[in-house]
Design a protein around this motif. Structure first.
Motif, PDB file in Angstrom:
ATOM      1  N   GLY A 343      72.961  40.333  15.552  1.00 18.61           N
ATOM      2  CA  GLY A 343      74.185  41.098  15.430  1.00 18.61           C
ATOM      3  C   GLY A 343      75.053  40.962  16.670  1.00 18.61           C
ATOM      4  N   VAL A 344      75.917  41.942  16.883  1.00 16.60           N
ATOM      5  CA  VAL A 344      76.766  41.923  18.066  1.00 16.60           C
ATOM      6  C   VAL A 344      75.919  42.224  19.287  1.00 16.60           C
ATOM      7  N   GLY A 345      76.471  42.015  20.450  1.00 17.17           N
ATOM      8  CA  GLY A 345      75.727  42.212  21.678  1.00 17.17           C
ATOM      9  C   GLY A 345      75.211  43.628  21.834  1.00 17.17           C
ATOM     10  N   ARG A 346      73.969  43.743  22.269  1.00 14.86           N
ATOM     11  CA  ARG A 346      73.361  45.045  22.487  1.00 14.86           C
ATOM     12  C   ARG A 346      73.426  45.409  23.970  1.00 14.86           C
ATOM     13  N   ASP A 347      73.196  46.669  24.255  1.00 17.62           N
ATOM     14  CA  ASP A 347      73.104  47.126  25.638  1.00 17.62           C
ATOM     15  C   ASP A 347      71.653  47.064  26.082  1.00 17.62           C
ATOM     16  N   GLY A 348      71.439  46.645  27.323  1.00 17.63           N
ATOM     17  CA  GLY A 348      70.090  46.579  27.849  1.00 17.63           C
ATOM     18  C   GLY A 348      69.545  47.953  28.162  1.00 17.63           C
ATOM     19  N   PRO A 349      68.248  48.056  28.425  1.00 13.18           N
ATOM     20  CA  PRO A 349      67.648  49.346  28.778  1.00 13.18           C
ATOM     21  C   PRO A 349      68.271  49.917  30.050  1.00 13.18           C
ATOM     22  N   ALA A 350      68.141  51.217  30.201  1.00 10.43           N
ATOM     23  CA  ALA A 350      68.675  51.879  31.391  1.00 10.43           C
ATOM     24  C   ALA A 350      68.016  51.311  32.646  1.00 10.43           C
ATOM     25  N   GLY A 351      68.844  51.005  33.638  1.00 13.37           N
ATOM     26  CA  GLY A 351      68.339  50.470  34.894  1.00 13.37           C
ATOM     27  C   GLY A 351      68.196  48.970  34.926  1.00 13.37           C
ATOM     28  N   SER A 352      68.419  48.287  33.812  1.00 13.10           N
ATOM     29  CA  SER A 352      68.298  46.829  33.783  1.00 13.10           C
ATOM     30  C   SER A 352      69.639  46.186  34.129  1.00 13.10           C
ATOM     31  N   THR A 353      69.588  44.893  34.414  1.00 14.40           N
ATOM     32  CA  THR A 353      70.773  44.115  34.758  1.00 14.40           C
ATOM     33  C   THR A 353      71.012  43.061  33.682  1.00 14.40           C
ATOM     34  N   THR A 354      72.255  42.893  33.304  1.00  8.14           N
ATOM     35  CA  THR A 354      72.594  41.904  32.279  1.00  8.14           C
ATOM     36  C   THR A 354      72.870  40.556  32.933  1.00  8.14           C
ATOM     37  N   GLN A 404      76.114  24.066  21.982  1.00 12.40           N
ATOM     38  CA  GLN A 404      76.191  24.885  23.173  1.00 12.40           C
ATOM     39  C   GLN A 404      76.423  26.334  22.768  1.00 12.40           C
ATOM     40  N   TYR A 405      75.948  27.225  23.584  1.00 13.83           N
ATOM     41  CA  TYR A 405      76.087  28.646  23.307  1.00 13.83           C
ATOM     42  C   TYR A 405      75.954  29.402  24.616  1.00 13.83           C
ATOM     43  N   ARG A 406      76.409  30.635  24.607  1.00 15.89           N
ATOM     44  CA  ARG A 406      76.274  31.525  25.765  1.00 15.89           C
ATOM     45  C   ARG A 406      75.258  32.605  25.406  1.00 15.89           C
ATOM     46  N   LEU A 407      74.245  32.710  26.236  1.00 12.83           N
ATOM     47  CA  LEU A 407      73.173  33.681  26.030  1.00 12.83           C
ATOM     48  C   LEU A 407      73.272  34.781  27.080  1.00 12.83           C
ATOM     49  N   SER A 408      73.139  36.005  26.638  1.00 16.85           N
ATOM     50  CA  SER A 408      73.055  37.146  27.571  1.00 16.85           C
ATOM     51  C   SER A 408      71.728  37.853  27.344  1.00 16.85           C
ATOM     52  N   TRP A 409      71.114  38.314  28.426  1.00 15.25           N
ATOM     53  CA  TRP A 409      69.831  38.999  28.330  1.00 15.25           C
ATOM     54  C   TRP A 409      69.746  40.047  29.424  1.00 15.25           C
ATOM     55  N   SER A 410      68.771  40.925  29.290  1.00 18.96           N
ATOM     56  CA  SER A 410      68.573  41.988  30.278  1.00 18.96           C
ATOM     57  C   SER A 410      67.404  41.627  31.178  1.00 18.96           C
ATOM     58  N   ALA A 411      67.586  41.854  32.459  1.00 20.08           N
ATOM     59  CA  ALA A 411      66.546  41.616  33.460  1.00 20.08           C
ATOM     60  C   ALA A 411      66.158  42.951  34.079  1.00 20.08           C
ATOM     61  N   GLN A 412      64.883  43.223  34.126  1.00 22.49           N
ATOM     62  CA  GLN A 412      64.384  44.505  34.588  1.00 22.49           C
ATOM     63  C   GLN A 412      63.931  44.426  36.042  1.00 22.49           C
ATOM     64  N   GLU A 413      64.352  45.400  36.838  1.00 19.69           N
ATOM     65  CA  GLU A 413      63.929  45.486  38.227  1.00 19.69           C
ATOM     66  C   GLU A 413      62.556  46.154  38.287  1.00 19.69           C
ATOM     67  N   VAL A 414      61.583  45.457  38.863  1.00 23.07           N
ATOM     68  CA  VAL A 414      60.217  45.971  38.949  1.00 23.07           C
ATOM     69  C   VAL A 414      59.735  45.821  40.380  1.00 23.07           C
ATOM     70  N   GLY A 552      54.642  50.510  30.666  1.00 19.07           N
ATOM     71  CA  GLY A 552      55.861  50.905  31.343  1.00 19.07           C
ATOM     72  C   GLY A 552      56.721  49.770  31.840  1.00 19.07           C
ATOM     73  N   VAL A 553      56.266  48.539  31.701  1.00 14.07           N
ATOM     74  CA  VAL A 553      57.020  47.381  32.188  1.00 14.07           C
ATOM     75  C   VAL A 553      57.350  46.425  31.052  1.00 14.07           C
ATOM     76  N   GLY A 554      56.358  46.086  30.254  1.00 17.53           N
ATOM     77  CA  GLY A 554      56.552  45.113  29.188  1.00 17.53           C
ATOM     78  C   GLY A 554      55.681  43.893  29.410  1.00 17.53           C
ATOM     79  N   TRP A 555      56.139  42.755  28.936  1.00 16.56           N
ATOM     80  CA  TRP A 555      55.376  41.520  29.020  1.00 16.56           C
ATOM     81  C   TRP A 555      55.703  40.810  30.334  1.00 16.56           C
TER      82      TRP A 555
END
Length: 768
Positions: A343-354, A404-414, A552-555
Motif C-alpha cells: 500500500g502507501v508508505g507506512r510510518d515506522g515504529p516510535a523512535g525509529s529512523t526512516t 529501478q525503484y526507491r525503497l524506504s525502511w525504518s531503522a531501529q536504534e539499539v 523487545g528488539v526484533g530480528w
C-alpha cells in the motif's frame, strides 16, 4: 320546503366532506398532501450522520483524507433525495432508486472522474463501480494498510455506506422503525472493525462519534416531539414510537455494540495479536514456482564479478535481503511468505529512523527484490511484500530488464550493551520451526557449542563465535553445495569448510536445538565499490546469514562466516547499519568462553520476582482474571442445563410411588424455572391455579392430569404399576411441550436458572 332542501343538501354535503376528511386522516397523508408535516429532519440528519461516521471508521485502512470526500458525497446525495421527495411527494415511491442512482453518479464524479467524458459516465465508469463493489473488499484485504486509495479498492466503502443509507432511510421514513434504521449502519461499523479494530481512546472516540448522531435520531423521534398530526388519531403511527426509557436503552445498546466490538476485537487473553479478516486473505502469486536463493549461492560465487544491482542510500547498508527461510524438513529450506500488495508508505515504529535508497536492478533474475527488514514503502514498481520477513517479490519476470525503484525502511536504534543481556523472544514461532529427523549425536553437539547456556542472546553470540573459530569459509575452487542434514552433518563433524550456505544453515539448526528462535536469510552484503555515485553489488557479495529473535528488539542479524581474527569487525571501508553496529558492540562485550555464566535478569525484573520472569507477573493477572470469569460463565451456561438433564434422567429411573413423585417433582421444578411461584405444601391443583396466568392456560390441563395420578399413587392404597408411572411422565412431557411454546428469552432464562437445582425443603422423602 324549497328553502329547507338546500339547507339539508348543504348539511349532507358537509357531513360527507367531514366523513371524507376523517377517512383521509385515518389513512394518513395522501400523495397530494404536503409531506413536510411528516418529515422529521432531525431524525434524518441523525441517520445520515451515523451512517457517515460508520464509513469513516475505515480510516485505519485507507486514511481519513481518502474517505472523507466519497462518504460525504453519499451522505449529501441521500439528504438531497429526501428533501426532493418531501417537496414533491409523488416521487416518494421512487426514493430508493433516486438515492441509488444519485449515489452512484456522485461516486463516479468524485472518484472515477478520469473515466468520464466531459463529466458524463462511460461504460468504463460503470465497470469501475462494479469492480469496486465486487473486488474492492478483497483487494483491500490483500494489501498492506494504509491501502492505496485506488478506485477499485476504495469504492467498496462508500458503496457500503450508500446501501446502508438506502435501507436505513426506507426503514425510518416508510416503516417508522427508528431502531431498525440504525442496523444497516451498525453492520458497516462491524465490517470496519473486522478490517481493522480500533482500540483504546480511538475506540472510545469512535463510539462517541457514532452515538451522537444515533442519539439525535432517537431523541428527534421521541413522543414529546410528535407534531399535531402525530397526536391526532389519524396521524402518524405514534404508538410505534419509542418511549424515553426505550430511547435511552437503545442508545446505550448502540454505544455498547460499537465500543464492545472494538474492545472485544482487541482482547488478547492468549497474548497474541487479535484476528483480522486480512489474516486469511493473502495476495495470490501468479507464478507456480519461484527460485530459492539459497540454492544459487555456490553458482553465483563461481561468477563473482557479475553485477547484480546497484544502489544509492542516505545511510550505510550492511546487507540486502532477498528471501527469509524459516521452514526446514531435514532436506530443504522453504519460505512461507504471507504476501500482500504494497500500500502507501507506512510510518515506522516510535523512535525509529526512516532510511531511503534508490535501487537499480541489472542482472538479478527471479522475482526476489533487494529489500530491508522493515520496508515502509516502494515507489516506481508495485511489488508484493511479506512484512514479517521484510521481503519484496515482483510477480513477473525481471531477467534482462532494467528496473529501478526507491525503497524506504525504518531503522531501529539499539544499545549494544542492553542487547548483550537481552532474552530471546520465544513467542517468535517462525524461528522455532521443524528440523526433520536430527542425526544421532547432534543434540549433544549443539549443547556443547553453547556451553550449556540457556537460550539468550548471549548464547546466540556464543554459537556464532563457536562456528567462527572452528570452521573456515571456502573461497575459490570447487565449492560445497547443499544444506540438508547429510551436508550439514558432514560440514559440522568432518570437513568444517563451507560457504555461507552451510554456515547459516548449520547455525539455524544448532540454535533451534538449543531453543533459540532463529531464521535463515539470503541476500547480499552492502558493497564498498562505487560507480557514478552508486554502490555496485556483484555475485561475490552473495550471503546467507541467521537472524535471532530478541525480545523487545526484533530480528537481529548475525554473521558466523567471520573468522576468529575478524569476528565483530567490519570489512575495510564498510560501515554498518544501526542494528548491525549494536550486534557488533554486544559481540565485543561477550566474555571469554571460560568466563561465560548464565545471563542474569535485568535489575527491574529481579525486583519483580520469579513470577515476572516466568511470565506470570502482575501485568498478566488481568488476563488470568478475565479467563477465569469466562470459564465460570461457560460453566454456568453449560453446567446448569446439563445438571437438570441428568436429574430428570435419574428421576425417570425411579419406579412405583417414587416414580410418580419424581414426575411431580420434575413438573414442579420446570414450572418454578419459568417463574411460577411455589410454596412448601402446595398441591398440584394449587400450582395449576398459579401457573395459568404465568405460562398459559394450556399448561393447566396436564398439571391436573398429573395431580390425579399422584393422588391415586399416594392415597388409594393400591400398588403403583409401571403404567401409572408412565402416565405421570406423559403429563410431564405435555407440560414440557407447552412450555416450549413460550418466548425463547423465557426458555433461555429457565434453562440457566440455577436455583431450581435445589429442591424446596419438604417433610417427605429427600428424594423429592
Amino acid at each position: 320546503m324549497s328553502v329547507r332542501r338546500p339547507a339539508r343538501a348543504t348539511s349532507s354535503r358537509g357531513a360527507s366532506s367531514l366523513s371524507v376528511l376523517t377517512r383521509r386522516r385515518a389513512r394518513g397523508p395522501m400523495p397530494g398532501d404536503r409531506a413536510d408535516a411528516r418529515l422529521n429532519r432531525l431524525a434524518v440528519a441523525g441517520l445520515l450522520g451515523a451512517t457517515g461516521v460508520a464509513g469513516l471508521l475505515f480510516a485505519p485502512v485507507f486514511g481519513i483524507a481518502a474517505l472523507i470526500v466519497p462518504v460525504l458525497v453519499v451522505v449529501l446525495v441521500g439528504y438531497g433525495c429526501v428533501e426532493a421527495c418531501a417537496r414533491w411527494p409523488r416521487m416518494a415511491p421512487w426514493r430508493p432508486v433516486l438515492v441509488l442512482a444519485g449515489g452512484v453518479l456522485g461516486l463516479i464524479e468524485s472518484v472515477l472522474f478520469g473515466t468520464t467524458v466531459a463529466g458524463l459516465p462511460t461504460p468504463t465508469s460503470l465497470l469501475g463501480v462494479w469492480r469496486g463493489l465486487t473486488e474492492g473488499w478483497l483487494r483491500t484485504l490483500q494489501s498492506t494498510w494504509p491501502a492505496r486509495p485506488e478506485p477499485d479498492q476504495l469504492l467498496f466503502v462508500p458503496l457500503a455506506v450508500l446501501l446502508a443509507l438506502l435501507v436505513g432511510l426506507e426503514l425510518l421514513l416508510r416503516l417508522r422503525k427508528q431502531l431498525a434504521a440504525l442496523l444497516p449502519s451498525l453492520a458497516v461499523v462491524g465490517l470496519s472493525q473486522a478490517y481493522q479494530a480500533l482500540t483504546g481512546l480511538a475506540a472510545v472516540a469512535a463510539a462517541v462519534a457514532y452515538a451522537a448522531p444515533a442519539a439525535l435520531l432517537l431523541w428527534a423521534e421521541r413522543p414529546g416531539r410528535q407534531g399535531p398530526a402525530d397526536r391526532r388519531p389519524g396521524g402518524l403511527r405514534s404508538a410505534r414510537r419509542l418511549s424515553s426509557g426505550g430511547a435511552w436503552l437503545a442508545l446505550c445498546t448502540a454505544i455498547a455494540v460499537v465500543a464492545g466490538a472494538a474492545a472485544l476485537s482487541g482482547l488478547d487473553p492468549a497474548d497474541r495479536a487479535p484476528y483480522r479478516l486480512q489474516d486469511s486473505h493473502p495476495a495470490p502469486l501468479r507464478q507456480n514456482a519461484i527460485s530459492n536463493p539459497l540454492d544459487e549461492i555456490a553458482q553465483r560465487l563461481t561468477h563473482p564479478d557479475r553485477e547484480m544491482f546497484r544502489y544509492r542510500s542516505d545511510a550505510p547498508v550492511d546487507r540486502w535481503r532477498l528471501a527469509v527461510l524459516d521452514g526446514f524438513d531435514g532436506a530443504n529450506w522453504t519460505a512461507d511468505p504471507r504476501l500482500q500488495r504494497l500500500g502507501v508508505g507506512r510510518d515506522g515504529p516510535a523512535g525509529s529512523t526512516t532510511r531511503t535508497a534508490d535501487v537499480r536492478l541489472t542482472d538479478l533474475s527471479g522475482p526476489w527484490l533487494p529489500s530491508q527488514q522493515n520496508p515502509l514503502g516502494v515507489d516506481g514498481i508495485a511489488p508484493l511484500v511479506d512484512q514479517s520477513g521484510g521481503t519484496l517479490l515482483l510477480d513477473q519476470p525481471t531477467a534482462g530488464t532494467d528496473r529501478q525503484y526507491r525503497l524506504s525502511w525504518s531503522a531501529q536504534e539499539v544499545d549494544g550493551r542492553d542487547l548483550g543481556v537481552a532474552p530471546v523472544d520465544t513467542r517468535a514461532s517462525a524461528g522455532l520451526g521443524g528440523l526433520g529427523t536430527v542425526p544421532p549425536g547432534l543434540n549433544q553437539f549443539a549443547r556443547d557449542a553453547v556451553l550449556g547456556l540457556r537460550p539468550t542472546f548471549q548464547s546466540a553470540l556464543q554459537l556464532e563465535r563457536f562456528l567462527s573459530k572452528n570452521y573456515q569459509v571456502t573461497v575459490g575452487g570447487e565449492l560445497p553445495t547443499g544444506h540438508g542434514w547429510p551436508q550439514l552433518r558432514y560440514f559440522l563433524t568432518d570437513s568444517k569448510r563451507g560457504t555461507s550456505e552451510q554456515f547459516a544453515a548449520a547455525y539455524v539448526v544448532l540454535a533451534r536445538l538449543n531453543g533459540i528462535p532463529v531464521r535463515l536469510a539470503v541476500g547480499y552484503r552492502g558493497s564498498t565499490e562505487t560507480d557514478g555515485g552508486f554502490a555496485v553489488v556483484r555475485n561475490r557479495d552473495v550471503l546467507a546469514w541467521p537472524e535471532v529473535a530478541v525480545a523487545g528488539v526484533g530480528w537481529v542479524p548475525l554473521d558466523p562466516t567471520s573468522t576468529a581474527a575478524k569476528a565483530g569487525q567490519a570489512q575495510p571501508g564498510q560501515a554498518r547499519s544501526d542494528l548491525a553496529r549494536a550486534a557488533a558492540q554486544a559481540r565485543d562485550q561477550l566474555p571469554p568462553e571460560g568466563s561465560l555464566r548464565p545471563a542474569q535478569l535485568p535489575q527491574q525484573q529481579q525486583k519483580a520476582g520469579i513470577g515476572a520472569a516466568d511470565g506470570a507477573g502482575p501485568g498478566r493477572w488481568g488476563t488470568v482474571a478475565a479467563v477465569g470469569a469466562l470459564a465460570l460463565l461457560l460453566c454456568w451456561l453449560a453446567g446448569v442445563p446439563l445438571a437438570k438433564a441428568l436429574r430428570a434422567r435419574r428421576r425417570r429411573r425411579w419406579s412405583g410411588a417414587d416414580g410418580v413423585v419424581g414426575a411431580w417433582a420434575e413438573a414442579r421444578d420446570r414450572l418454578r424455572a419459568h417463574g411460577v411461584p411455589y410454596r412448601v405444601g402446595m398441591t398440584p391443583r394449587d400450582l395449576a391455579e398459579l401457573a395459568g396466568p404465568v405460562v398459559g392456560e394450556p399448561t393447566v390441563r396436564p398439571i391436573i392430569g398429573l395431580s390425579r395420578v399422584l393422588d391415586m399413587a399416594l392415597w388409594s392404597g393400591e400398588p403403583v404399576t409401571n403404567g401409572a408411572v408412565r402416565r405421570a411422565w406423559d403429563e410431564v412431557g405435555a407440560i414440557r411441550r407447552d412450555l416450549a411454546g413460550r418466548p425463547w428469552s423465557a426458555r433461555l432464562r429457565a434453562a440457566v436458572e440455577p436455583r431450581t437445582l435445589l429442591p424446596p425443603a419438604t417433610r417427605g422423602s429427600s428424594r423429592r
